[in-house]
Design an enzyme around this catalytic site. Structure first.
Site, PDB file in Angstrom:
ATOM      1  N   GLU A  44       0.755  -1.308   0.060  1.00  0.00           N
ATOM      2  CA  GLU A  44       0.010  -0.150   0.021  1.00  0.00           C
ATOM      3  C   GLU A  44       0.898   1.348  -0.124  1.00  0.00           C
ATOM      4  O   GLU A  44       1.216   1.757   1.105  1.00  0.00           O
ATOM      5  CB  GLU A  44      -0.950  -0.075   1.085  1.00  0.00           C
ATOM      6  CG  GLU A  44      -1.953   1.216   1.037  1.00  0.00           C
ATOM      7  CD  GLU A  44      -2.819   0.882   2.480  1.00  0.00           C
ATOM      8  OE1 GLU A  44      -3.807   2.023   2.353  1.00  0.00           O
ATOM      9  OE2 GLU A  44      -2.508   0.323   3.284  1.00  0.00           O
ATOM     10  N   HIS A  72      -9.938   0.636   0.065  1.00  0.00           N
ATOM     11  CA  HIS A  72     -10.849   1.179   1.382  1.00  0.00           C
ATOM     12  C   HIS A  72     -11.740   2.090   0.994  1.00  0.00           C
ATOM     13  O   HIS A  72     -11.564   3.374   0.972  1.00  0.00           O
ATOM     14  CB  HIS A  72     -10.113   1.359   2.635  1.00  0.00           C
ATOM     15  CG  HIS A  72      -8.901   2.077   2.608  1.00  0.00           C
ATOM     16  ND1 HIS A  72      -8.666   3.197   1.716  1.00  0.00           N
ATOM     17  CD2 HIS A  72      -7.580   1.954   3.051  1.00  0.00           C
ATOM     18  CE1 HIS A  72      -7.224   3.787   1.735  1.00  0.00           C
ATOM     19  NE2 HIS A  72      -6.711   2.929   2.589  1.00  0.00           N
ATOM     20  N   ASN A 129     -12.714   5.992   1.816  1.00  0.00           N
ATOM     21  CA  ASN A 129     -11.432   6.593   2.814  1.00  0.00           C
ATOM     22  C   ASN A 129     -10.235   6.938   1.942  1.00  0.00           C
ATOM     23  O   ASN A 129      -9.848   5.936   0.956  1.00  0.00           O
ATOM     24  CB  ASN A 129     -11.042   5.623   3.924  1.00  0.00           C
ATOM     25  CG  ASN A 129     -12.341   5.270   4.761  1.00  0.00           C
ATOM     26  OD1 ASN A 129     -12.975   4.541   4.809  1.00  0.00           O
ATOM     27  ND2 ASN A 129     -12.579   6.242   5.582  1.00  0.00           N
ATOM     28  N   ALA A 130      -9.571   8.060   2.023  1.00  0.00           N
ATOM     29  CA  ALA A 130      -8.406   8.569   1.568  1.00  0.00           C
ATOM     30  C   ALA A 130      -8.600   8.582  -0.084  1.00  0.00           C
ATOM     31  O   ALA A 130      -7.543   8.113  -0.628  1.00  0.00           O
ATOM     32  CB  ALA A 130      -7.318   7.596   1.957  1.00  0.00           C
ATOM     33  N   ASP A 140     -16.405  -1.146   9.784  1.00  0.00           N
ATOM     34  CA  ASP A 140     -16.376  -1.200  11.269  1.00  0.00           C
ATOM     35  C   ASP A 140     -17.488  -0.065  11.674  1.00  0.00           C
ATOM     36  O   ASP A 140     -17.628   0.189  13.075  1.00  0.00           O
ATOM     37  CB  ASP A 140     -15.039  -0.725  11.844  1.00  0.00           C
ATOM     38  CG  ASP A 140     -14.395   0.341  11.071  1.00  0.00           C
ATOM     39  OD1 ASP A 140     -15.097   1.294  10.390  1.00  0.00           O
ATOM     40  OD2 ASP A 140     -13.033   0.700  11.584  1.00  0.00           O
ATOM     41  N   HIS A 195     -15.279   3.908   9.826  1.00  0.00           N
ATOM     42  CA  HIS A 195     -14.623   4.491   8.627  1.00  0.00           C
ATOM     43  C   HIS A 195     -15.843   4.909   7.678  1.00  0.00           C
ATOM     44  O   HIS A 195     -15.429   5.828   6.646  1.00  0.00           O
ATOM     45  CB  HIS A 195     -13.895   3.408   7.749  1.00  0.00           C
ATOM     46  CG  HIS A 195     -12.426   3.392   8.340  1.00  0.00           C
ATOM     47  ND1 HIS A 195     -11.981   2.613   9.842  1.00  0.00           N
ATOM     48  CD2 HIS A 195     -11.243   3.443   8.018  1.00  0.00           C
ATOM     49  CE1 HIS A 195     -10.890   2.489  10.134  1.00  0.00           C
ATOM     50  NE2 HIS A 195     -10.416   3.268   9.204  1.00  0.00           N
ATOM     51  N   ASP A 233      -8.080  -3.914   7.315  1.00  0.00           N
ATOM     52  CA  ASP A 233      -7.213  -2.926   7.574  1.00  0.00           C
ATOM     53  C   ASP A 233      -6.659  -3.139   8.833  1.00  0.00           C
ATOM     54  O   ASP A 233      -6.281  -2.069   9.540  1.00  0.00           O
ATOM     55  CB  ASP A 233      -7.833  -1.771   7.280  1.00  0.00           C
ATOM     56  CG  ASP A 233      -6.713  -0.581   6.970  1.00  0.00           C
ATOM     57  OD1 ASP A 233      -5.531  -1.068   6.474  1.00  0.00           O
ATOM     58  OD2 ASP A 233      -7.260   0.526   6.978  1.00  0.00           O
ATOM     59  N   GLY A 261      -5.800   2.761  10.244  1.00  0.00           N
ATOM     60  CA  GLY A 261      -6.210   1.269  10.113  1.00  0.00           C
ATOM     61  C   GLY A 261      -7.280   0.945  11.229  1.00  0.00           C
ATOM     62  O   GLY A 261      -8.191   2.100  11.274  1.00  0.00           O
TER      63      GLY A 261
END
Length: 385
Positions: A132, A219, A222-223, A251, A254, A278, A313
């Site tokens: 990553e 993910h 996210n990001a 979860d 996120h 993650d 994470g």
């Protein structure tokens, strides 16, 4: 010497075609020998009687940064991979892609060597490697150290091609603005699974990356550039373009449950959304503080953050992620479990895992009627329960 056939009976069984009742799961020599109706079971096996619940394939987790108190970045060697894989197998993920978060060239080289050696030694649970970074966008770095983020160069491509030739799976998360389309084409032609992540790329740039061979988004939500009315961004591309599959951290920290529901409803195939943990060093351990690139990451309940509050994470088990989808998003438990096993296994092209079919590895979970993990078999050997 004839190998013993064991028959797991008394529980429903999740097959790629759905859940079957009144069947037995046969396994022998570390592999599934079949799923047969109880009326056709016959003799010549050792019965293992279960008290209800569901037999499901072991989880396939394509984003595992650490576990058992160890971070892969901090200890990029075979010993760490054994600890990580062992910790995750105990919580149901019998197949993992150990994931290296953006780091120095030296650490990256050590991680590649460790993964190759772990595969050579047939370390249970290690099915390849996920890098990553470091070819990401600083503007979407998240918990990655900006000091190590850089564009991809010819030497990096050569390193990745050499690694791909020695690994069953090499997944690389990159920002398309930090690489060229030609580089993506070269990597994917060599079998590398290119995933877009930590990126501010526009929808158009992501589509160009898909045409070059990129097949995944890391993910989801996210990001990465978000979806807007006139600028669909990376999220919009992940959902609208069927070439892309996408990992999701379910979860409920996120990504909001409503956005997960929207994404599942909007996703165009054949690409699918799958679940990832993650996971960091806290997985399968009691530690609450650890380091990444010299920075402390703290666990508060199930939230992992840097000192400035940046998510770093997750502390998440895939069984809990599946339950979250069922309880908070309205996904059937059957579909949620497929998203933890069959879907990611198909994405990496491994037909030996993620399914309970004849010839597949006997990675089996016994999930109780209340949704708890009662037992785990890995390669036919009971390691939990």
């Amino acid at each position: 010497m004839t190998e013993t056939t064991h028959a797991l009976i008394g529980a429903d069984i999740l097959t790629p075609d759905g859940i079957v009742k009144d069947h037995a799961l046969l396994h022998r020599g570390g592999r599934v020998d079949g799923v047969v109706p109880m009326s056709e079971l016959g003799s010549g096996h050792v019965p293992v009687t279960l008290e209800g619940g569901l037999l499901a394939p072991g989880f396939v987790d394509l984003q595992v940064n650490g576990g058992g108190g160890v971070m892969f970045n901090n200890q990029p060697d075979v010993d760490a991979l054994q600890i990580m894989a062992g910790a995750h197998a105990q919580i149901g993920a019998t197949s993992i892609l150990p994931t290296l978060i953006t780091d120095s060239p030296e650490v990256t080289a050590n991680a590649i060597s460790a993964a190759i050696e772990a595969v050579r030694q047939d370390v249970p649970g290690i099915v390849g490697l996920h890098l990553e970074g470091p070819h990401l966008a600083v503007s979407r770095k998240g918990a990655h150290d900006a000091a190590f983020i850089r564009p991809m160069e010819d030497a990096d491509v050569a390193t990745l091609l050499e690694a791909a030739a020695q690994l069953p799976v090499l997944k690389v998360t990159l920002a398309p603005e930090s690489v060229t389309s030609a580089q993506i084409e070269t990597l994917t032609a060599a079998g590398v699974l290119v995933s877009l992540g930590h990126t501010d790329a526009s929808y158009e740039v992501c589509v160009a990356a898909a045409k070059a061979g990129a097949r995944c988004v890391t993910h989801l939500f996210n990001a990465q550039s978000q979806m807007q009315g006139r600028a669909p961004g990376t999220v919009g591309a992940a959902l609208a373009e069927g070439e892309f599959s996408a990992g999701l951290i379910a979860d409920m920290i996120h990504v909001h449950p409503a956005m997960i529901r929207n994404a599942l409803n909007a996703k165009q195939g054949p690409g699918e959304i799958f679940l990832v943990s993650d996971a960091m060093a806290t997985a399968g351990s009691d530690i609450r503080v650890f380091e990444l690139n010299g920075r402390e990451i703290h666990r508060e309940d199930n939230r992992l953050t840097l000192a400035d509050g940046t998510l770093a994470g997750a502390h998440l088990e895939l069984l809990q992620a599946a339950r979250n989808l069922t309880e908070q998003v309205g996904v059937s438990f059957e579909q949620a479990l497929h998203m933890t096993s069959l879907v990611p296994a198909n994405l990496i092209g491994n037909r030996q895992i993620g399914r309970l079919t004849r010839g597949a590895l006997a990675h089996v979970l016994h999930i109780g009627p209340e949704g708890d993990l009662l037992a785990v078999w890995q390669n036919g050997q009971k390691i939990l329960g």
